[in-house]
Design an enzyme around this catalytic site. Structure first.
Site, PDB file in Angstrom:
ATOM      1  N   ASN A  22       0.866  -1.148   0.049  1.00 18.65           N
ATOM      2  CA  ASN A  22       0.023  -0.127  -0.006  1.00 18.65           C
ATOM      3  C   ASN A  22       0.776   1.288   0.042  1.00 18.65           C
ATOM      4  O   ASN A  22       1.517   1.597   0.945  1.00 18.65           O
ATOM      5  CB  ASN A  22      -1.078  -0.287   1.107  1.00 18.65           C
ATOM      6  CG  ASN A  22      -1.594   1.196   1.322  1.00 18.65           C
ATOM      7  OD1 ASN A  22      -1.746   2.206   0.338  1.00 18.65           O
ATOM      8  ND2 ASN A  22      -2.261   1.454   2.454  1.00 18.65           N
ATOM      9  N   LYS A  24      -0.110   4.365  -0.221  1.00 20.78           N
ATOM     10  CA  LYS A  24      -0.430   5.405   0.284  1.00 20.78           C
ATOM     11  C   LYS A  24      -0.457   6.751  -0.590  1.00 20.78           C
ATOM     12  O   LYS A  24      -0.387   6.498  -1.887  1.00 20.78           O
ATOM     13  CB  LYS A  24       0.032   5.610   1.748  1.00 20.78           C
ATOM     14  CG  LYS A  24      -0.109   4.708   2.626  1.00 20.78           C
ATOM     15  CD  LYS A  24       0.150   4.759   4.026  1.00 20.78           C
ATOM     16  CE  LYS A  24      -0.167   3.500   4.725  1.00 20.78           C
ATOM     17  NZ  LYS A  24       0.004   3.709   6.356  1.00 20.78           N
ATOM     18  N   HIS A 114      -9.572   1.266   5.680  1.00 23.09           N
ATOM     19  CA  HIS A 114      -8.332   1.450   6.285  1.00 23.09           C
ATOM     20  C   HIS A 114      -8.329   2.440   7.365  1.00 23.09           C
ATOM     21  O   HIS A 114      -9.099   3.345   7.407  1.00 23.09           O
ATOM     22  CB  HIS A 114      -7.267   2.045   5.090  1.00 23.09           C
ATOM     23  CG  HIS A 114      -5.545   2.137   5.611  1.00 23.09           C
ATOM     24  ND1 HIS A 114      -5.388   2.942   6.302  1.00 23.09           N
ATOM     25  CD2 HIS A 114      -4.871   1.156   5.479  1.00 23.09           C
ATOM     26  CE1 HIS A 114      -3.895   2.750   6.709  1.00 23.09           C
ATOM     27  NE2 HIS A 114      -3.614   1.713   6.023  1.00 23.09           N
ATOM     28  N   GLU A 116      -6.862   4.962   8.176  1.00 22.24           N
ATOM     29  CA  GLU A 116      -6.698   6.211   7.936  1.00 22.24           C
ATOM     30  C   GLU A 116      -8.046   6.734   7.266  1.00 22.24           C
ATOM     31  O   GLU A 116      -8.348   8.121   7.444  1.00 22.24           O
ATOM     32  CB  GLU A 116      -5.351   6.594   6.753  1.00 22.24           C
ATOM     33  CG  GLU A 116      -4.082   6.187   7.573  1.00 22.24           C
ATOM     34  CD  GLU A 116      -3.060   6.033   6.577  1.00 22.24           C
ATOM     35  OE1 GLU A 116      -1.988   5.664   7.300  1.00 22.24           O
ATOM     36  OE2 GLU A 116      -3.249   5.935   5.462  1.00 22.24           O
ATOM     37  N   GLU A 184      -4.658  -4.816  10.719  1.00 25.08           N
ATOM     38  CA  GLU A 184      -3.923  -3.844  11.193  1.00 25.08           C
ATOM     39  C   GLU A 184      -4.073  -2.991  12.334  1.00 25.08           C
ATOM     40  O   GLU A 184      -5.020  -2.182  12.504  1.00 25.08           O
ATOM     41  CB  GLU A 184      -3.884  -2.749   9.713  1.00 25.08           C
ATOM     42  CG  GLU A 184      -3.521  -3.302   8.405  1.00 25.08           C
ATOM     43  CD  GLU A 184      -2.942  -2.312   7.543  1.00 25.08           C
ATOM     44  OE1 GLU A 184      -2.043  -2.272   7.076  1.00 25.08           O
ATOM     45  OE2 GLU A 184      -3.827  -1.233   7.263  1.00 25.08           O
ATOM     46  N   GLY A 190       2.944   2.207  11.392  1.00 20.50           N
ATOM     47  CA  GLY A 190       3.950   3.455  11.255  1.00 20.50           C
ATOM     48  C   GLY A 190       4.705   3.628  12.196  1.00 20.50           C
ATOM     49  O   GLY A 190       5.626   4.662  12.604  1.00 20.50           O
ATOM     50  N   SER A 230       3.856  -1.831  10.610  1.00 15.46           N
ATOM     51  CA  SER A 230       5.214  -1.903  10.536  1.00 15.46           C
ATOM     52  C   SER A 230       5.854  -3.497  10.270  1.00 15.46           C
ATOM     53  O   SER A 230       6.802  -3.828  10.945  1.00 15.46           O
ATOM     54  CB  SER A 230       5.725  -1.703  12.348  1.00 15.46           C
ATOM     55  OG  SER A 230       5.386  -0.551  12.576  1.00 15.46           O
TER      56      SER A 230
END
Length: 272
Positions: A22, A24, A114, A116, A184, A190, A230
Site C-alpha cells: 500500500n 498510500k 483502512h 486512515e 492492521e 508506522g 510495521s
C-alpha cells in the site's frame, strides 16, 4: 498453487500467500513505473519463483493507468489494486472514484476501511459495508481492513474491535464472495513497533472464526487474512509461520524496493 517445500505451513493452509504494498499518497506516475520495473527486475534477479507468493501493488489513483499499462505490456505477474473506491456507481460525487471506473482500468482489488480512511474521513462501519458491496458488484476483491487503537486494545482486548468491524463489513455479503481481510492494529501502523506473531495469530484466528459465523466455514477456510503494521523483512517470517496469517499488507516498506522484495521472498531468506 506452488508450494515451497521449506514452508510447512503453506500446504497446511491451502492458501497462496499474498504480499501487498500500500503506497498510500506516495510516488507520482513516473516514479510508480520505475518502482514496479525495479521490483520486477529485483525479484527476477533473485530467482523468485512466480506463483509461490502473490504480489500486489496499490498505487495512488493517478498512477493506476501507468502501472496497468506497464504490467500488461511487460507481462509482470503483479496484482494491481486501488486504495479506495466510492460506495456509488456514478453521479454528483465530486472527487470520488467508482468501482466501475477501476474495473475498466484492470484493477483487481481495492483496500476498504483502512484506519486512515476511518480516522481522517470519518468512514464508519456502515460506509465500509457499502463500499465492500460496491467492490463486489464491479468484480473487485475487497481488502477489508480492521484493527484496534491502543485505547481499544487496553479497554476491550486484542480481537473484540477488529471482529466487530469485520462482522459489520460482511453483512449482506454472499458466502461465495472473494474477499481478503487485513488485520492492521492502529497502534502498530508506522510506529516501528509491530504486533508479535502470537498477537497477530490470536486476532487472525478470531477473524477467521467471524467469517465462518457470518458467511460459512468454506469461506473462512479459503479467505486470506493478512497482517499489517510495521512489517519488515526482519519480522515477516515470524508472522508467516502462524497458521492463520496468510500474508502482509505492507505500508512504508513497500516503497523501498529491496526491502519489499525481501519481504516477498520471506520463504528464501529465513527458511520458514
Amino acid at each position: 498453487m506452488a508450494v515451497n517445500p521449506t514452508d510447512p505451513s503453506a500446504a497446511q493452509k491451502g492458501r497462496t500467500p499474498l504480499i501487498a504494498g500500500n503506497w498510500k499518497m506516495n510516488l507520482d506516475h513516473l516514479q510508480a513505473v520505475a518502482t514496479v520495473q525495479k521490483l520486477h527486475w529485483t525479484l527476477k534477479d533473485a530467482g523468485h519463483e512466480e506463483g509461490s507468493v502473490d504480489v500486489a501493488v496499490f498505487p495512488p489513483f493517478t498512477d493506476i493507468r501507468s502501472v496497468q499499462t506497464l504490467i500488461d505490456a511487460d507481462r509482470i505477474p503483479f496484482g494491481l489494486g486501488a486504495q479506495d473506491l466510492s460506495a456509488h456507481d456514478s453521479g454528483a460525487y465530486t472527487g470520488e472514484v467508482s468501482g466501475a471506473f477501476l474495473s475498466k482500468l484492470g484493477v483487481g482489488s481495492v483496500i476498504i476501511g483502512h484506519s486512515e480512511r476511518r480516522a481522517y474521513h470519518n468512514e464508519d462501519d456502515d460506509v465500509v459495508n457499502a463500499k465492500v458491496k460496491a467492490a463486489l458488484k464491479h468484480g473487485l476483491v475487497p481488502v477489508i481492513c480492521v484493527g484496534e487503537t491502543a485505547e481499544d486494545l487496553e479497554r476491550f482486548g486484542g480481537s473484540a474491535v477488529p471482529v466487530a468491524q469485520l462482522e459489520k463489513a460482511l453483512e449482506g455479503i454472499p458466502t461465495s464472495a472473494d474477499i481478503v481481510v487485513a488485520y492492521e492494529p492502529v497502534w502498530a501502523i508506522g510506529s516501528g513497533q509491530a504486533a508479535t506473531p502470537a498477537q497477530a495469530q490470536e486476532v487472525c484466528a478470531a477473524l477467521r472464526a467471524a467469517i465462518s459465523r457470518v458467511l460459512d466455514a468454506e469461506a473462512a477456510a479459503r479467505t486470506r487474512i493478512l497482517y499489517g503494521g510495521s512489517v519488515k523483512s526482519g519480522n515477516i517470517a515470524g508472522f508467516m509461520r502462524e497458521p492463520d496469517v496468510d500474508g502482509a499488507l505492507v505500508g512504508g516498506a513497500s516503497l523501498v524496493v529491496d526491502e519489499f522484495a525481501a519481504i516477498v521472498r520471506y520463504q528464501k531468506h529465513v527458511g520458514v
